[in-house]
Scaffold this active site. Structure first.
Site, PDB file in Angstrom:
ATOM      1  N   CYS A  12       0.826  -1.214   0.000  1.00 54.49           N
ATOM      2  CA  CYS A  12       0.000   0.000   0.000  1.00 54.49           C
ATOM      3  C   CYS A  12       0.859   1.263   0.000  1.00 54.49           C
ATOM      4  O   CYS A  12       0.673   2.150  -0.814  1.00 54.49           O
ATOM      5  CB  CYS A  12      -0.937  -0.034   1.204  1.00 54.49           C
ATOM      6  SG  CYS A  12      -1.861   1.488   1.398  1.00 54.49           S
ATOM      7  N   CYS A  38      -1.555   1.617  -3.121  1.00 54.89           N
ATOM      8  CA  CYS A  38      -2.547   2.690  -2.922  1.00 54.89           C
ATOM      9  C   CYS A  38      -1.956   4.098  -2.890  1.00 54.89           C
ATOM     10  O   CYS A  38      -2.439   4.991  -3.592  1.00 54.89           O
ATOM     11  CB  CYS A  38      -3.296   2.484  -1.607  1.00 54.89           C
ATOM     12  SG  CYS A  38      -3.530   0.788  -1.123  1.00 54.89           S
ATOM     13  N   LYS A  85       0.064   5.214  -6.049  1.00 54.65           N
ATOM     14  CA  LYS A  85      -0.941   5.218  -7.128  1.00 54.65           C
ATOM     15  C   LYS A  85      -1.813   6.466  -7.046  1.00 54.65           C
ATOM     16  O   LYS A  85      -2.080   7.123  -8.048  1.00 54.65           O
ATOM     17  CB  LYS A  85      -1.784   3.938  -7.018  1.00 54.65           C
ATOM     18  CG  LYS A  85      -2.868   3.752  -8.047  1.00 54.65           C
ATOM     19  CD  LYS A  85      -4.200   4.372  -7.699  1.00 54.65           C
ATOM     20  CE  LYS A  85      -4.780   4.004  -6.380  1.00 54.65           C
ATOM     21  NZ  LYS A  85      -5.259   2.651  -6.257  1.00 54.65           N
ATOM     22  N   TYR A 103      -8.568  -3.835 -11.336  1.00 52.01           N
ATOM     23  CA  TYR A 103      -8.297  -2.548 -10.684  1.00 52.01           C
ATOM     24  C   TYR A 103      -7.024  -1.886 -11.235  1.00 52.01           C
ATOM     25  O   TYR A 103      -7.023  -0.730 -11.626  1.00 52.01           O
ATOM     26  CB  TYR A 103      -8.023  -2.765  -9.200  1.00 52.01           C
ATOM     27  CG  TYR A 103      -9.202  -2.933  -8.288  1.00 52.01           C
ATOM     28  CD1 TYR A 103      -9.670  -1.858  -7.548  1.00 52.01           C
ATOM     29  CD2 TYR A 103      -9.805  -4.167  -8.105  1.00 52.01           C
ATOM     30  CE1 TYR A 103     -10.716  -2.012  -6.652  1.00 52.01           C
ATOM     31  CE2 TYR A 103     -10.849  -4.330  -7.206  1.00 52.01           C
ATOM     32  CZ  TYR A 103     -11.304  -3.245  -6.484  1.00 52.01           C
ATOM     33  OH  TYR A 103     -12.330  -3.398  -5.600  1.00 52.01           O
ATOM     34  N   GLU A 161      -6.693   1.498 -13.502  1.00 50.56           N
ATOM     35  CA  GLU A 161      -6.140   2.704 -12.870  1.00 50.56           C
ATOM     36  C   GLU A 161      -4.905   3.199 -13.625  1.00 50.56           C
ATOM     37  O   GLU A 161      -4.768   4.395 -13.898  1.00 50.56           O
ATOM     38  CB  GLU A 161      -5.800   2.415 -11.402  1.00 50.56           C
ATOM     39  CG  GLU A 161      -7.071   2.235 -10.565  1.00 50.56           C
ATOM     40  CD  GLU A 161      -6.803   1.938  -9.100  1.00 50.56           C
ATOM     41  OE1 GLU A 161      -5.660   1.594  -8.750  1.00 50.56           O
ATOM     42  OE2 GLU A 161      -7.747   2.059  -8.292  1.00 50.56           O
ATOM     43  N   HIS A 214     -26.843  21.056  -1.667  1.00 47.82           N
ATOM     44  CA  HIS A 214     -26.992  21.572  -3.026  1.00 47.82           C
ATOM     45  C   HIS A 214     -25.978  22.670  -3.303  1.00 47.82           C
ATOM     46  O   HIS A 214     -25.745  23.503  -2.434  1.00 47.82           O
ATOM     47  CB  HIS A 214     -28.418  22.122  -3.174  1.00 47.82           C
ATOM     48  CG  HIS A 214     -28.743  22.523  -4.566  1.00 47.82           C
ATOM     49  ND1 HIS A 214     -28.884  21.609  -5.591  1.00 47.82           N
ATOM     50  CD2 HIS A 214     -28.948  23.740  -5.100  1.00 47.82           C
ATOM     51  CE1 HIS A 214     -29.164  22.263  -6.699  1.00 47.82           C
ATOM     52  NE2 HIS A 214     -29.204  23.552  -6.437  1.00 47.82           N
ATOM     53  N   GLU A 224     -25.916  14.743  -3.760  1.00 46.12           N
ATOM     54  CA  GLU A 224     -27.331  14.929  -3.403  1.00 46.12           C
ATOM     55  C   GLU A 224     -28.245  14.061  -4.266  1.00 46.12           C
ATOM     56  O   GLU A 224     -29.371  13.761  -3.887  1.00 46.12           O
ATOM     57  CB  GLU A 224     -27.745  16.394  -3.493  1.00 46.12           C
ATOM     58  CG  GLU A 224     -27.842  16.941  -4.905  1.00 46.12           C
ATOM     59  CD  GLU A 224     -28.316  18.394  -4.960  1.00 46.12           C
ATOM     60  OE1 GLU A 224     -29.270  18.728  -4.263  1.00 46.12           O
ATOM     61  OE2 GLU A 224     -27.699  19.180  -5.714  1.00 46.12           O
TER      62      GLU A 224
HETATM   63  P1  NDP Z   1      -7.787  -7.984 -10.426  1.00 47.25           P
HETATM   64  O1  NDP Z   1      -8.113  -9.247  -9.736  1.00 47.25           O
HETATM   65  O2  NDP Z   1      -8.512  -6.762 -10.058  1.00 47.25           O
HETATM   66  O3  NDP Z   1      -7.982  -8.196 -11.991  1.00 47.25           O
HETATM   67  C1  NDP Z   1      -7.263  -9.164 -12.679  1.00 47.25           C
HETATM   68  C2  NDP Z   1      -7.546  -9.022 -14.148  1.00 47.25           C
HETATM   69  O4  NDP Z   1      -6.645  -9.833 -14.878  1.00 47.25           O
HETATM   70  C3  NDP Z   1      -8.941  -9.475 -14.537  1.00 47.25           C
HETATM   71  O5  NDP Z   1      -9.406  -8.646 -15.572  1.00 47.25           O
HETATM   72  C4  NDP Z   1      -8.705 -10.899 -15.051  1.00 47.25           C
HETATM   73  O6  NDP Z   1      -9.623 -11.286 -16.017  1.00 47.25           O
HETATM   74  C5  NDP Z   1      -7.354 -10.745 -15.702  1.00 47.25           C
HETATM   75  N1  NDP Z   1      -6.602 -11.985 -15.762  1.00 47.25           N
HETATM   76  C6  NDP Z   1      -6.380 -12.899 -14.790  1.00 47.25           C
HETATM   77  N2  NDP Z   1      -5.564 -13.861 -15.222  1.00 47.25           N
HETATM   78  C7  NDP Z   1      -5.270 -13.572 -16.507  1.00 47.25           C
HETATM   79  C8  NDP Z   1      -4.478 -14.185 -17.498  1.00 47.25           C
HETATM   80  N3  NDP Z   1      -3.822 -15.312 -17.248  1.00 47.25           N
HETATM   81  N4  NDP Z   1      -4.388 -13.595 -18.702  1.00 47.25           N
HETATM   82  C9  NDP Z   1      -5.047 -12.451 -18.975  1.00 47.25           C
HETATM   83  N5  NDP Z   1      -5.816 -11.820 -18.069  1.00 47.25           N
HETATM   84  C10 NDP Z   1      -5.926 -12.374 -16.857  1.00 47.25           C
HETATM   85  O7  NDP Z   1      -6.210  -7.853 -10.292  1.00 47.25           O
HETATM   86  P2  NDP Z   1      -5.231  -6.612 -10.279  1.00 47.25           P
HETATM   87  O8  NDP Z   1      -3.904  -7.177 -10.572  1.00 47.25           O
HETATM   88  O9  NDP Z   1      -5.744  -5.506 -11.110  1.00 47.25           O
HETATM   89  O10 NDP Z   1      -5.281  -6.141  -8.764  1.00 47.25           O
HETATM   90  C11 NDP Z   1      -5.014  -7.057  -7.714  1.00 47.25           C
HETATM   91  C12 NDP Z   1      -5.848  -6.722  -6.504  1.00 47.25           C
HETATM   92  O11 NDP Z   1      -5.315  -5.583  -5.862  1.00 47.25           O
HETATM   93  C13 NDP Z   1      -7.287  -6.332  -6.806  1.00 47.25           C
HETATM   94  O12 NDP Z   1      -8.135  -7.418  -6.953  1.00 47.25           O
HETATM   95  C14 NDP Z   1      -7.652  -5.513  -5.608  1.00 47.25           C
HETATM   96  O13 NDP Z   1      -8.064  -6.378  -4.582  1.00 47.25           O
HETATM   97  C15 NDP Z   1      -6.343  -4.855  -5.233  1.00 47.25           C
HETATM   98  N6  NDP Z   1      -6.305  -3.448  -5.692  1.00 47.25           N
HETATM   99  C16 NDP Z   1      -7.193  -2.563  -5.189  1.00 47.25           C
HETATM  100  C17 NDP Z   1      -7.184  -1.248  -5.602  1.00 47.25           C
HETATM  101  C18 NDP Z   1      -8.176  -0.277  -5.060  1.00 47.25           C
HETATM  102  O14 NDP Z   1      -8.779  -0.574  -4.036  1.00 47.25           O
HETATM  103  N7  NDP Z   1      -8.384   0.855  -5.713  1.00 47.25           N
HETATM  104  C19 NDP Z   1      -6.230  -0.777  -6.586  1.00 47.25           C
HETATM  105  C20 NDP Z   1      -5.347  -1.795  -7.060  1.00 47.25           C
HETATM  106  C21 NDP Z   1      -5.393  -3.072  -6.620  1.00 47.25           C
HETATM  107  P3  NDP Z   1     -11.020 -11.945 -15.663  1.00 47.25           P
HETATM  108  O15 NDP Z   1     -11.854 -10.816 -15.140  1.00 47.25           O
HETATM  109  O16 NDP Z   1     -11.470 -12.486 -16.951  1.00 47.25           O
HETATM  110  O17 NDP Z   1     -10.734 -12.980 -14.615  1.00 47.25           O
END
Ligand code: NDP
Length: 449
Positions: free
Chosen positions: A43, A48, A51, A177, A181, A435, A440
């Site tokens: 984080c 976080c 980012k 995510y 982002e 407002h 709102e």
């Molecule tokens: P996420 O789990 O959010 O998303 C993973 C993405 O990668 C999905 O679109 C998934 O597709 C795709 N994917 C998974 N495996 C493959 C593969 N082998 N080939 C191609 N695509 C694939 O992971 P992130 O890495 O973005 O983030 C990790 C975690 O970190 C998040 O889940 C969240 O918990 C946390 N995070 C939170 C944030 C916030 O609160 N703002 C910001 C950043 C991270 P599919 O959907 O089809 O499975």
């Protein structure tokens, strides 16, 4: 009772580990915490916080444009990546020191180095062994990258925070995510960003209508979205890279970033050898009070792969510390956890999506409003805010709130309290709005869609 060096030995000084250390120490436990990298974990160092700095930086490009119709003229703004990275690093260094001070204030012993669990009551670091009544694993996770030809050319999300130059062209793989982002950040800072994801749409855990609206906003900003696409290999091509897609297409970029999920840091800790049960991707299996299959070993945060969000890890840390050192037996309530994707604009949510509510509750009412934010009626920006409330028709309780729009995270945080308190739609309706705000709209939506 055995005489141990420590009551609690924590491995990993990220958000969860540090919070557990501080709370347990305040409750009277003798605590040590080991960290092999940086204080504050993902984080603070590669998640976080940096980012959000990058997100702020990216937003300025829109702010400069939006200012013109409000009467401002200024020199053509220029962006310097190195200044941003330098100032970001300075603030993170300050935060690292703050974490250290917080631990010192409650007499937690901080040990730098890689910790290995030798037996259920012993940890070794830098050739020193420490005995402990309990061990807490809070080692978090790492970006996962696939085993494809050319994988050595992949830049992961940790590395993105330390790039020496801003890429002119970047391909970002993943539809979650981090990829969403970073696409917004890099586009806002001036890169050409192409997002490649394997599914039909981004962020599949979010409400479908909002995801679609976000995709439209990203496209308006110039981000190229490639759904149903996968990279099968990466090749070096001169100074740049080629991404070879499954359909035979070749896309070129200076950098190819992957964000396709993260994997728990459980390798080389000695856990599996001791019989701690892990799931197939290495996550530690725990009960509702974070006890692993080995009774003296506990785990919280990303390493248990439940919900990988900082506030969840810190909440787990508090539940665990109070359970161990105060006898509290109230487990963490994982329902209605609000969350926000810091996209441009933000996408935030709490509770059930429309689809989840239809599956779970059946009889629901959906309220929706879509509008151009007041600011953009003058700035001229073509941006739409979308808000939705999902209501259980029988009880009138609001079971989901979703927003795509500026500061959605700030707004949904407050709505989450109301939803957790069981607020009905009638209560939302009887609340006077502030407002003129976007927020709102959450108390003025009257028409069921
Ligand atoms: P996420 O789990 O959010 O998303 C993973 C993405 O990668 C999905 O679109 C998934 O597709 C795709 N994917 C998974 N495996 C493959 C593969 N082998 N080939 C191609 N695509 C694939 O992971 P992130 O890495 O973005 O983030 C990790 C975690 O970190 C998040 O889940 C969240 O918990 C946390 N995070 C939170 C944030 C916030 O609160 N703002 C910001 C950043 C991270 P599919 O959907 O089809 O499975």
């Amino acid at each position: 009772m055995a005489n141990y060096n420590f009551d609690l030995f924590i491995i990993g000084a990220g958000s969860g580990g540090v919070r557990a250390a501080r709370v347990a120490a305040r409750l009277g436990a003798k605590v040590a915490i080991a960290e092999s990298q940086y204080l504050g974990g993902t984080c603070v160092n590669v998640g976080c916080i940096p980012k959000k700095f990058l997100h702020y930086a990216a937003h300025f490009s829109e702010d400069f444009e939006d200012a013109v119709n409000f009467g401002w003229t200024a020199e053509q703004p220029r962006f310097d990546w190195i200044t941003l990275v330098k100032n970001k690093d300075k603030e993170i260094e300050r935060l690292n020191q703050t974490y250290q001070r917080l631990l010192e204030q409650v007499n937690v012993t901080l040990i730098n180095g890689w910790a290995k669990v030798d037996n259920p009551h012993q940890v070794t670091i830098n050739n020193h062994s420490y005995s402990t009544e309990r061990i807490l694993i809070a080692t978090g996770g790492m970006p996962f990258t696939p085993n494809i030809p050319g994988k050595e050319h992949i830049t992961d999300s940790n590395e993105m925070f330390f790039l020496e130059t801003l890429p002119e062209n970047i391909i970002i793989v993943g539809g979650g995510y981090i990829s969403v982002e970073f696409a917004g950040i890099l586009n806002g800072l001036g890169s050409h960003a192409t997002l490649i994801y394997r599914g039909d749409s981004l962020l599949h855990h979010f409400d479908q209508e909002l995801r679609q609206a976000l995709e439209a906003e990203m496209i308006k900003r110039g981000i190229i979205l490639r759904s149903n696409a996968e990279v099968k290999a990466i090749e070096k091509q001169g100074q740049g890279l080629n991404a070879l897609l499954h359909n035979g297409e070749i896309l070129q970029a200076d950098k190819i970033m992957y964000a396709i999920g993260r994997r728990p840091n459980t390798a080389n800790l000695g856990l599996a050898e001791l019989g701690v049960r892990l799931n197939p991707t290495g996550g530690i299996i725990v009960d509702q009070f974070y006890q692993s299959t080995l009774p003296s070993i506990y785990a919280i945060g990303d390493v248990i792969q439940k919900i990988s969000l900082t506030p969840v890890a810190t909440a787990e840390a508090m539940v665990l510390s109070h359970h161990l050192y105060e006898g509290s037996n109230t487990p963490l309530d994982y329902t209605n956890i609000p969350t926000c994707v810091f996209s441009q604009p933000n996408l935030a949510t709490v509770g059930l999506t429309e689809t989840q509510a239809r599956d779970k509750i059946g009889d629901i009412k959906v309220y929706r409003t879509r509008f151009r934010p007041l600011k953009h009626t003058i700035s001229g920006r073509d941006e739409q805010t979308l808000m939705k409330l999902i209501v259980d028709k029988t009880t009138d309780k609001v079971v989901g709130a979703h927003m795509l729009g500026p500061e959605a995270g700030e707004i949904i945080q407050g709505i989450a309290i109301a939803i957790r308190a069981g607020a009905t739609k009638a209560l939302f309706d009887s609340t006077i709005g502030i407002h003129p705000t976007a927020a709102e709209e959450f108390v003025t939506m009257r028409n069921v869609t």
